[in-house]
Design a protein around this motif. Structure first.
Motif, short mmCIF file in Angstrom:
data_model
loop_
_atom_site.label_atom_id
_atom_site.label_comp_id
_atom_site.label_asym_id
_atom_site.label_seq_id
_atom_site.Cartn_x
_atom_site.Cartn_y
_atom_site.Cartn_z
N THR A 71 0.84 -1.20 0.00
CA THR A 71 0.00 0.00 0.00
C THR A 71 0.88 1.25 0.00
N ILE A 72 0.31 2.31 -0.50
CA ILE A 72 0.95 3.63 -0.50
C ILE A 72 0.20 4.50 0.51
N PRO A 73 0.89 5.01 1.49
CA PRO A 73 0.20 5.78 2.55
C PRO A 73 -0.67 6.92 2.02
N THR A 74 -0.30 7.53 0.89
CA THR A 74 -1.08 8.66 0.37
C THR A 74 -2.23 8.24 -0.53
N LEU A 75 -2.36 6.93 -0.78
CA LEU A 75 -3.41 6.42 -1.65
C LEU A 75 -4.29 5.42 -0.90
N ASP A 76 -5.54 5.33 -1.34
CA ASP A 76 -6.45 4.37 -0.74
C ASP A 76 -6.30 3.01 -1.42
N GLY A 77 -6.45 1.96 -0.63
CA GLY A 77 -6.42 0.61 -1.20
C GLY A 77 -5.02 0.08 -1.43
N ALA A 78 -4.95 -1.22 -1.69
CA ALA A 78 -3.67 -1.89 -1.94
C ALA A 78 -3.36 -1.96 -3.42
N ALA A 79 -2.10 -2.15 -3.73
CA ALA A 79 -1.68 -2.28 -5.12
C ALA A 79 -2.28 -3.54 -5.74
N GLY A 80 -2.60 -3.46 -7.04
CA GLY A 80 -3.12 -4.61 -7.76
C GLY A 80 -2.02 -5.63 -8.05
N HIS A 81 -2.43 -6.77 -8.57
CA HIS A 81 -1.48 -7.84 -8.87
C HIS A 81 -1.15 -7.84 -10.36
N MET A 82 0.11 -8.07 -10.70
CA MET A 82 0.53 -8.21 -12.09
C MET A 82 1.48 -9.40 -12.22
N GLY A 83 1.53 -9.95 -13.42
CA GLY A 83 2.38 -11.11 -13.67
C GLY A 83 1.73 -12.41 -13.23
#
Length: 228
Positions: free
Chosen positions: A142-154
C-alpha cells in the motif's frame, strides 16, 4: 424186533438234530467274530494315520495350528495383523514442516529501478535464524497517500522455503504511462499477508509519482521480478 428198529431210528434222529445244533452254534460264533473284527480295526488307526479322530481331540484354546487355530497365523504372518502407527510426517511435501514466514521475519528494501520506467525492486531477506515458508501470492503493498492496496501483475508464484540470509524479489509498478496525474510518495507499506500488520519501508532514490500501483509475486531473482 420192530421195537428195536424204531429205537435205533429215534436215536439216529436225535443224533442228527444234535449235530445240526452244534453246526448252527459254530456258524453263529463265526458270524459274531467276523462282524466284530471291522469295528475293532476302525477304532484303532494304524501307525502314522492322521484320521478324522485326531482334530476332535485337539484343544481349541491351546494356540496350536493342528486344530485350525487362525489366531497365531494372523499375528505372525503379517497378512492380517494390525499395522503399527506410522511415523509423524511433515506438514506437506513442499515445506517439510517449516513454519510460515511472518512480516516481521524479513528485512525489506525498495529501490527505484533504472528500467523499466516507473518500476522499483522490492528485496525481502530472511533475517531470522530459521528458514520459513514464504507465501508468494499474498503480498500486500500500500501507498500511505493512496487508498487501497496495489493490484497484482504477472503470473502466480508458488510458496517456497526462504533460508536464513536468502532473499526474494518482487517488482513494483508505481504508475502507468497512459494514466494522468498521481501523487508523490517516498515510502510504501508491506505485509506478507492481509491478516498481518504492515511494516513501513522507505523508497530508495525516491520520491516517485504513484497513480495506479501494481506488484508482482515473489521471485527468486531480481531479473524475473522486473520482467512485468
Amino acid at each position: 424186533m420192530a421195537y428195536a428198529t424204531r429205537a435205533r431210528r429215534t436215536s439216529a434222529v436225535f443224533a442228527a438234530v444234535s449235530l445240526g445244533l452244534v453246526a448252527l452254534t459254530a456258524c453263529d460264533g463265526d458270524t459274531e467274530e467276523g462282524s466284530a473284527a471291522p469295528s475293532a480295526s476302525a477304532s484303532t488307526p494304524a501307525a502314522g494315520d492322521t484320521g478324522s479322530a485326531t482334530p476332535s481331540t485337539a484343544d481349541p484354546g491351546d494356540g496350536g495350528t493342528e486344530g485350525g487355530d487362525t489366531t497365531g497365523g494372523s499375528s505372525s504372518g503379517g497378512g492380517g495383523g494390525t499395522a503399527s502407527p506410522s511415523e509423524p510426517g511433515s506438514d506437506d511435501d513442499q515445506d517439510g514442516g517449516v513454519g510460515m514466514c511472518e512480516t516481521t521475519d524479513l528485512a525489506y528494501v525498495v529501490t527505484v529501478a533504472s528500467k523499466p520506467v516507473n518500476h522499483a525492486l522490492l528485496t525481502a531477506t530472511n533475517k531470522g535464524s530459521d528458514p520459513c515458508l514464504l507465501p508468494a501470492n499474498e503480498l500486500v503493498l500500500t501507498i500511505p497517500t493512496l487508498d487501497g492496496a496495489a493490484g497484482h501483475m504477472g503470473p502466480d508464484g508458488k510458496d517456497w522455503i526462504l533460508k536464513t540470509g536468502e532473499s526474494a524479489y518482487a517488482g513494483i509498478l508505481f504508475s502507468h504511462a497512459d494514466t494522468a496525474g498521481g501523487k508523490s510518495a517516498d515510502k510504501v507499506e508491506i505485509a506478507l499477508t492481509a491478516s498481518e500488520s504492515p511494516t513501513t519501508v522507505p523508497i530508495g532514490n525516491g520520491p516517485v509519482t504513484v497513480n495506479d500501483p501494481e506488484v508482482t509475486t515473489f521471485f527468486g531473482t531480481a531479473e524475473d521480478a522486473l520482467t512485468y
